[in-house]
Design a protein around this motif. Structure first.
Motif, PDB file in Angstrom:
ATOM      1  N   UNK A   1       2.728   3.463 -12.856  1.00  0.00           N
ATOM      2  CA  UNK A   1       2.688   4.249 -11.617  1.00  0.00           C
ATOM      3  C   UNK A   1       4.052   4.842 -11.292  1.00  0.00           C
ATOM      4  N   UNK A   2       5.098   4.079 -11.536  1.00  0.00           N
ATOM      5  CA  UNK A   2       6.441   4.580 -11.234  1.00  0.00           C
ATOM      6  C   UNK A   2       6.771   5.781 -12.111  1.00  0.00           C
TER       7      UNK A   2
ATOM      8  N   UNK B   1       0.837  -1.203   0.000  1.00  0.00           N
ATOM      9  CA  UNK B   1       0.000   0.000   0.000  1.00  0.00           C
ATOM     10  C   UNK B   1       0.871   1.251   0.000  1.00  0.00           C
ATOM     11  N   UNK B   2       1.978   1.195   0.731  1.00  0.00           N
ATOM     12  CA  UNK B   2       2.982   2.251   0.637  1.00  0.00           C
ATOM     13  C   UNK B   2       4.136   1.690  -0.178  1.00  0.00           C
ATOM     14  N   UNK B   3       4.299   2.100  -1.431  1.00  0.00           N
ATOM     15  CA  UNK B   3       5.294   1.475  -2.315  1.00  0.00           C
ATOM     16  C   UNK B   3       6.725   1.712  -1.846  1.00  0.00           C
ATOM     17  N   UNK B   4       7.570   0.726  -2.126  1.00  0.00           N
ATOM     18  CA  UNK B   4       9.000   0.823  -1.808  1.00  0.00           C
ATOM     19  C   UNK B   4       9.788   0.448  -3.058  1.00  0.00           C
ATOM     20  N   UNK B   5       9.489   1.133  -4.155  1.00  0.00           N
ATOM     21  CA  UNK B   5      10.022   0.776  -5.471  1.00  0.00           C
ATOM     22  C   UNK B   5      11.546   0.728  -5.490  1.00  0.00           C
ATOM     23  N   UNK B   6      12.167   1.816  -5.074  1.00  0.00           N
ATOM     24  CA  UNK B   6      13.621   1.898  -5.142  1.00  0.00           C
ATOM     25  C   UNK B   6      14.275   1.107  -4.023  1.00  0.00           C
TER      26      UNK B   6
ATOM     27  N   UNK C   1       1.728   8.270  -9.574  1.00  0.00           N
ATOM     28  CA  UNK C   1       0.399   8.026  -8.990  1.00  0.00           C
ATOM     29  C   UNK C   1       0.323   6.570  -8.539  1.00  0.00           C
ATOM     30  N   UNK C   2       0.375   6.343  -7.225  1.00  0.00           N
ATOM     31  CA  UNK C   2       0.409   4.990  -6.693  1.00  0.00           C
ATOM     32  C   UNK C   2      -0.904   4.584  -6.034  1.00  0.00           C
TER      33      UNK C   2
ATOM     34  N   UNK D   1      -6.505   6.547  -1.384  1.00  0.00           N
ATOM     35  CA  UNK D   1      -5.917   7.876  -1.302  1.00  0.00           C
ATOM     36  C   UNK D   1      -4.476   7.834  -1.770  1.00  0.00           C
ATOM     37  N   UNK D   2      -4.054   8.903  -2.414  1.00  0.00           N
ATOM     38  CA  UNK D   2      -2.696   8.978  -2.921  1.00  0.00           C
ATOM     39  C   UNK D   2      -1.684   8.908  -1.788  1.00  0.00           C
TER      40      UNK D   2
END
Length: 307
Positions: A217-218, A200-205, A222-223, A230-231
């Motif tokens: 999204x990356x 839900x809270x992205x940790x892409x990097x 906008x995730x 909610x954003x």
């Protein structure tokens, strides 16, 4: 491929997407003991225990359960009250799961001569085994499952490929993405992606998401997702500026630092706190991730998207 899936993946390099995810998963993933076995009974126990229970809490309970009842024959012969009491003592949630697991063990022993069925359709005949659990056991025990679609997978597909928030669309997209004969590793991998990198809270990097290059999204920043209405807070974050850099470089063949900087933040000043050194650092991260190429021209750093 369905018409909807064809349109969804029209501009996607599917072989590259598949390879990136599988390589990421095989290189490093969370270690859970049920990922080290192909025993269908052990996997069924883990799947039933994991329903609405944090995986970290399941490990000890799973090991204790199998120490006490190591086979379906042992579980089928056990007193049902003892099984339910174990479930309650280990805070595993609804006790009817313990009852159904006990009944499923009895079915295996009496109806299947102690041998597990191997397909999702057959596994659904076991007590308390729904479509998701049946498919998980077929995938992880027999490498014979369909593409898994759970909340994590929906979130990944929605963000990465802008998949419509529709169950049929998610099913079609998941099926098209999964490489043939790879259900064990693929389903583990895409659920791992949703669990550690695309939560839900992205940790892409932070988690080196293997789909950053391909992810809508990356690139947009906008995730939101079906379970994230909610954003998530990212205004001013490094992730936001990485997305802006990728978009800016996508519109131009190559940009020098002082050409790129003003395009991604209004307060860019070459020698300021958010100037060349800051921008070089962000670009270095993108270069390390294989998204950007850097070169020096006439003593200037120039960035372009990696082709």
């Amino acid at each position: 491929m369905s018409e909807a899936a064809t349109e969804l993946f029209e501009d996607v390099d599917l072989p590259a997407v598949r390879s990136a995810l599988l390589d990421w998963y095989r290189e490093d993933h969370r270690a859970f003991p049920w990922r080290e076995t192909t025993d269908p009974y052990e996997i069924l126990v883990s799947e039933v225990m994991s329903q609405q229970t944090q995986l970290g809490r399941v490990v000890d309970a799973w090991e204790d359960f199998l120490d006490r009842w190591p086979t379906t024959a042992d579980l089928a012969a056990a007193d049902r009250g003892e099984v339910v009491a174990f479930w309650s003592d280990h805070s595993l949630g609804y006790n009817n799961r313990a009852k159904y697991l006990h009944e499923a063990a009895e079915q295996i022993e009496t109806e299947y001569d102690g041998t597990f069925p191997e397909t999702p359709e057959e596994l659904r005949e076991l007590m308390g085994v729904g479509p998701y659990t049946a498919n998980a056991v077929a995938s992880f025990a027999f490498d014979n499952g369909n593409a898994v679609v759970d909340t994590n997978v929906k979130r990944v597909l929605y963000r990465a490929f802008s998949c419509p928030d529709d169950d049929d669309a998610f099913e079609q997209a998941s099926s098209e993405l999964m490489p043939s004969g790879e259900s064990r590793d693929w389903n583990n991998a895409i659920m791992e992606l949703g669990g550690v990198a695309c939560g839900q809270k992205p940790a892409c990097d932070e988690q080196s998401c293997p789909w950053r290059e391909h992810c809508d999204a990356y690139h947009s920043g906008d995730f939101t997702a079906p379970d994230v209405p909610e954003q998530p807070e990212f205004e001013g974050s490094r992730r936001q500026f990485r997305g802006r850099i990728v978009r800016a470089l996508g519109e131009h063949d190559a940009l020098a630092l002082d050409e790129l900087g003003p395009r991604i933040r209004v307060d860019y000043t070459p020698n300021g706190d958010h100037g060349r050194e800051w921008l070089r650092d962000v670009l270095a991260g993108l270069a390390d991730d294989g998204l950007v190429e850097l070169e020096t021209r006439d003593d200037e750093t120039v960035a372009r998207l990696r082709r």
